[in-house]
Scaffold this motif. Structure first.
Motif, PDB file in Angstrom:
ATOM      1  N   UNK A   1     -10.070   0.865   8.698  1.00 55.17           N
ATOM      2  CA  UNK A   1      -9.785  -0.516   8.309  1.00 55.17           C
ATOM      3  C   UNK A   1     -11.078  -1.326   8.180  1.00 55.17           C
ATOM      4  N   UNK A   2     -11.301  -1.946   7.010  1.00 57.60           N
ATOM      5  CA  UNK A   2     -12.494  -2.768   6.844  1.00 57.60           C
ATOM      6  C   UNK A   2     -12.416  -4.044   7.684  1.00 57.60           C
ATOM      7  N   UNK A   3     -13.550  -4.621   7.998  1.00 47.72           N
ATOM      8  CA  UNK A   3     -13.632  -5.821   8.829  1.00 47.72           C
ATOM      9  C   UNK A   3     -12.749  -6.939   8.294  1.00 47.72           C
ATOM     10  N   UNK A   4     -12.715  -7.114   6.993  1.00 51.32           N
ATOM     11  CA  UNK A   4     -11.935  -8.201   6.387  1.00 51.32           C
ATOM     12  C   UNK A   4     -10.436  -8.064   6.644  1.00 51.32           C
ATOM     13  N   UNK A   5      -9.969  -6.887   6.983  1.00 55.60           N
ATOM     14  CA  UNK A   5      -8.530  -6.658   7.196  1.00 55.60           C
ATOM     15  C   UNK A   5      -8.168  -6.501   8.668  1.00 55.60           C
ATOM     16  N   UNK A   6      -9.068  -6.827   9.579  1.00 56.55           N
ATOM     17  CA  UNK A   6      -8.840  -6.601  11.005  1.00 56.55           C
ATOM     18  C   UNK A   6      -7.677  -7.409  11.581  1.00 56.55           C
ATOM     19  N   UNK A   7      -7.300  -8.534  10.955  1.00 56.49           N
ATOM     20  CA  UNK A   7      -6.189  -9.342  11.483  1.00 56.49           C
ATOM     21  C   UNK A   7      -4.848  -8.648  11.290  1.00 56.49           C
ATOM     22  N   UNK A   8      -4.730  -7.831  10.240  1.00 58.02           N
ATOM     23  CA  UNK A   8      -3.482  -7.100   9.965  1.00 58.02           C
ATOM     24  C   UNK A   8      -3.817  -5.660   9.561  1.00 58.02           C
ATOM     25  N   UNK A   9      -4.314  -4.866  10.511  1.00 53.96           N
ATOM     26  CA  UNK A   9      -4.709  -3.496  10.150  1.00 53.96           C
ATOM     27  C   UNK A   9      -3.538  -2.625   9.706  1.00 53.96           C
ATOM     28  N   UNK A  10      -2.342  -2.839  10.248  1.00 49.81           N
ATOM     29  CA  UNK A  10      -1.185  -2.033   9.841  1.00 49.81           C
ATOM     30  C   UNK A  10      -0.808  -2.378   8.401  1.00 49.81           C
ATOM     31  N   UNK A  11      -0.869  -3.651   8.046  1.00 54.74           N
ATOM     32  CA  UNK A  11      -0.605  -4.064   6.663  1.00 54.74           C
ATOM     33  C   UNK A  11      -1.626  -3.453   5.712  1.00 54.74           C
ATOM     34  N   UNK A  12      -2.890  -3.440   6.141  1.00 55.86           N
ATOM     35  CA  UNK A  12      -3.934  -2.804   5.326  1.00 55.86           C
ATOM     36  C   UNK A  12      -3.618  -1.319   5.148  1.00 55.86           C
ATOM     37  N   UNK A  13      -3.246  -0.644   6.253  1.00 55.07           N
ATOM     38  CA  UNK A  13      -2.971   0.782   6.170  1.00 55.07           C
ATOM     39  C   UNK A  13      -1.754   1.065   5.296  1.00 55.07           C
ATOM     40  N   UNK A  14      -0.722   0.235   5.405  1.00 50.38           N
ATOM     41  CA  UNK A  14       0.463   0.395   4.547  1.00 50.38           C
ATOM     42  C   UNK A  14       0.053   0.340   3.069  1.00 50.38           C
ATOM     43  N   UNK A  15      -0.795  -0.623   2.713  1.00 50.49           N
ATOM     44  CA  UNK A  15      -1.270  -0.748   1.322  1.00 50.49           C
ATOM     45  C   UNK A  15      -2.066   0.484   0.899  1.00 50.49           C
ATOM     46  N   UNK A  16      -2.914   0.969   1.800  1.00 53.20           N
ATOM     47  CA  UNK A  16      -3.692   2.176   1.497  1.00 53.20           C
ATOM     48  C   UNK A  16      -2.758   3.364   1.273  1.00 53.20           C
ATOM     49  N   UNK A  17      -1.806   3.557   2.177  1.00 54.87           N
ATOM     50  CA  UNK A  17      -0.848   4.665   2.071  1.00 54.87           C
ATOM     51  C   UNK A  17      -0.091   4.603   0.747  1.00 54.87           C
ATOM     52  N   UNK A  18       0.389   3.414   0.388  1.00 53.76           N
ATOM     53  CA  UNK A  18       1.149   3.253  -0.842  1.00 53.76           C
ATOM     54  C   UNK A  18       0.278   3.486  -2.076  1.00 53.76           C
TER      55      UNK A  18
ATOM     56  N   UNK B   1      -1.983   5.653  -2.342  1.00 58.19           N
ATOM     57  CA  UNK B   1      -2.180   7.106  -2.454  1.00 58.19           C
ATOM     58  C   UNK B   1      -0.869   7.826  -2.758  1.00 58.19           C
ATOM     59  N   UNK B   2       0.209   7.427  -2.074  1.00 55.36           N
ATOM     60  CA  UNK B   2       1.464   8.188  -2.125  1.00 55.36           C
ATOM     61  C   UNK B   2       2.594   7.505  -2.901  1.00 55.36           C
ATOM     62  N   UNK B   3       2.384   6.308  -3.405  1.00 54.04           N
ATOM     63  CA  UNK B   3       3.420   5.599  -4.141  1.00 54.04           C
ATOM     64  C   UNK B   3       4.074   4.514  -3.306  1.00 54.04           C
ATOM     65  N   UNK B   4       4.608   3.506  -3.987  1.00 51.68           N
ATOM     66  CA  UNK B   4       5.145   2.321  -3.308  1.00 51.68           C
ATOM     67  C   UNK B   4       6.279   2.643  -2.332  1.00 51.68           C
ATOM     68  N   UNK B   5       7.175   3.534  -2.706  1.00 52.27           N
ATOM     69  CA  UNK B   5       8.337   3.847  -1.856  1.00 52.27           C
ATOM     70  C   UNK B   5       7.994   4.754  -0.676  1.00 52.27           C
ATOM     71  N   UNK B   6       6.783   5.293  -0.650  1.00 50.34           N
ATOM     72  CA  UNK B   6       6.411   6.268   0.384  1.00 50.34           C
ATOM     73  C   UNK B   6       6.391   5.677   1.784  1.00 50.34           C
ATOM     74  N   UNK B   7       6.045   4.408   1.920  1.00 47.77           N
ATOM     75  CA  UNK B   7       6.021   3.781   3.247  1.00 47.77           C
ATOM     76  C   UNK B   7       7.436   3.642   3.795  1.00 47.77           C
ATOM     77  N   UNK B   8       8.358   3.176   2.950  1.00 41.19           N
ATOM     78  CA  UNK B   8       9.744   2.983   3.380  1.00 41.19           C
ATOM     79  C   UNK B   8      10.428   4.305   3.718  1.00 41.19           C
ATOM     80  N   UNK B   9       9.978   5.400   3.129  1.00 39.64           N
ATOM     81  CA  UNK B   9      10.556   6.718   3.426  1.00 39.64           C
ATOM     82  C   UNK B   9      10.238   7.140   4.858  1.00 39.64           C
ATOM     83  N   UNK B  10       9.190   6.583   5.447  1.00 41.92           N
ATOM     84  CA  UNK B  10       8.788   6.853   6.834  1.00 41.92           C
ATOM     85  C   UNK B  10       8.761   8.356   7.169  1.00 41.92           C
TER      86      UNK B  10
END
Length: 190
Positions: free
Chosen positions: A150-167, A169-178
């Motif tokens: 997680x970059x410094x600019x995204x430290x307030x919401x690192x999970x949100x940053x990671x969700x965006x990164x995951x999506x 790479x793997x597509x928008x619906x990939x996060x909701x598929x859990x």
């Protein structure tokens, strides 16, 4: 001692011998994540668990992962002549799109090769697996998301940053598929 009176030779507790069973495996990273590893921000990665009985793509703790990244072989280009300073290979993580070096690369007609085609001898980064476990993707904590690079600019919401990164790479619906994912902790081996 054996029955015939001869001594049984004990295996020496030599770290070199203990690591002989260590396996090396390739692992793909994009340029952003390579830079996060090099900057010391990334110490964990998640990979989708595949199959009925999933097998870790990273092996077990102690195994080595050699990083495959976007690369270029400079042999025969004339650019590789100063091997002490540049080396034979160039890496996309060091040459961001639109940078001066990227424009110079284009002027010479040189093209990046995808990470999947990187041979072992071009690898510059090795990672030692320190922990491997299975969990659901959305179980990631803020601390683990920060360890994902997680970059410094995204430290307030690192999970949100990671969700965006995951999506990305793997597509928008990939996060909701859990999906179930392998959580692979590592340290850089120099």
């Amino acid at each position: 001692m054996k029955r015939d009176g001869t001594k049984v030779q004990q295996m020496p507790n030599n770290p070199e011998l203990l690591t002989q069973t260590r396996k090396e495996r390739p692992i793909l990273f994009n340029s952003e994540m390579v830079n996060a590893i090099l900057d010391g921000r990334k110490a964990v990665t998640r990979r989708i668990a595949k199959g009925i009985i999933p097998k870790s793509p990273a092996g077990k703790p102690g195994d080595i992962l050699w990083v495959r990244e976007t690369w270029m072989d400079l042999l025969g280009t004339g650019i590789d002549g100063d091997a002490v300073h540049r080396g034979r290979y160039a890496y996309g993580a060091e040459c961001l799109p639109g940078s001066f070096s990227d424009e110079a690369r284009k002027d010479f007609g040189l093209k990046w090769k995808p990470s999947i085609h990187m041979p072992r001898e071009a690898c510059r980064l090795r990672l030692k697996v320190t922990d491997v476990r299975l969990e659901r993707l959305q179980d990631i904590s803020a601390e683990e998301a920060r360890a994902e690079g997680c970059p410094t600019a995204s430290q307030k919401d690192p999970v949100g940053w990671y969700r965006s990164l995951w999506q990305s790479i793997h597509g928008h619906a990939s996060w909701d598929a859990d999906p179930s994912v392998w959580v692979i902790h590592f340290e850089v081996v120099r």
